[in-house]
Structures are given as C-alpha cells and as structure tokens.
Design a protein around this motif. Structure first.
Motif, PDB file in Angstrom:
ATOM      1  N   MET A  51      45.938  10.221-105.829  1.00 20.02           N
ATOM      2  CA  MET A  51      46.174  11.638-105.940  1.00 20.02           C
ATOM      3  C   MET A  51      44.818  12.338-106.103  1.00 20.02           C
ATOM      4  N   LYS A  52      44.538  13.320-105.276  1.00 17.19           N
ATOM      5  CA  LYS A  52      43.308  14.086-105.368  1.00 17.19           C
ATOM      6  C   LYS A  52      43.506  15.258-106.317  1.00 17.19           C
ATOM      7  N   ILE A  53      42.549  15.421-107.232  1.00 17.00           N
ATOM      8  CA  ILE A  53      42.581  16.517-108.187  1.00 17.00           C
ATOM      9  C   ILE A  53      41.335  17.364-107.977  1.00 17.00           C
ATOM     10  N   GLU A  54      41.501  18.675-107.907  1.00 16.44           N
ATOM     11  CA  GLU A  54      40.363  19.573-107.763  1.00 16.44           C
ATOM     12  C   GLU A  54      39.691  19.731-109.121  1.00 16.44           C
ATOM     13  N   VAL A  55      38.387  19.484-109.159  1.00 16.69           N
ATOM     14  CA  VAL A  55      37.615  19.648-110.389  1.00 16.69           C
ATOM     15  C   VAL A  55      36.556  20.709-110.141  1.00 16.69           C
ATOM     16  N   LYS A  56      36.567  21.763-110.925  1.00 17.22           N
ATOM     17  CA  LYS A  56      35.595  22.843-110.804  1.00 17.22           C
ATOM     18  C   LYS A  56      34.440  22.594-111.761  1.00 17.22           C
ATOM     19  N   CYS A  57      33.233  22.955-111.338  1.00 11.06           N
ATOM     20  CA  CYS A  57      32.040  22.796-112.153  1.00 11.06           C
ATOM     21  C   CYS A  57      31.072  23.924-111.823  1.00 11.06           C
ATOM     22  N   GLU A  58      30.509  24.556-112.840  1.00 14.63           N
ATOM     23  CA  GLU A  58      29.564  25.649-112.628  1.00 14.63           C
ATOM     24  C   GLU A  58      28.119  25.228-112.911  1.00 14.63           C
TER      25      GLU A  58
END
Length: 50
Positions: free
Chosen positions: A1-8
């Motif tokens: 399962m692909k999970i979107e991970v946000k990073c700034e």
C-alpha cells in the motif's frame, strides 16, 4: 500500500518537489523515551542532509 508522506524540509535528500518524501521507509521517534504527548515531541530519524 502506498502512503503519501509530506515533508517541508527542503535540505533533506529525500525531499522532492511538491513537499513529497521519497524515502523507501520513514522512521519517526519520540525525543525522549517511547511516548510523545504531541507532534513537537517527535523527530524524523529518516532525515539526511543533502
């Protein structure tokens, strides 16, 4: 399962355009011990400076 991970954190080698994290896996730890009360008490150990 692909999970979107946000990073700034733009100076991380896993940061990609659109604030996407492109690391194969993510390790998040508590600043002290094994429990955190809120997000400020956690840190991303996956970070690697470019």
């Amino acid at each position: 399962m692909k999970i979107e991970v946000k990073c700034e954190v733009e100076n991380c080698k896993y940061w990609a355009e659109g604030d996407q994290c492109v690391a194969d896996s993510i390790l998040v730890v508590a600043n002290s011990g094994k429990q955190a009360v809120n997000e400020r008490e956690t840190i991303c150990d996956t970070f690697e400076k470019m």
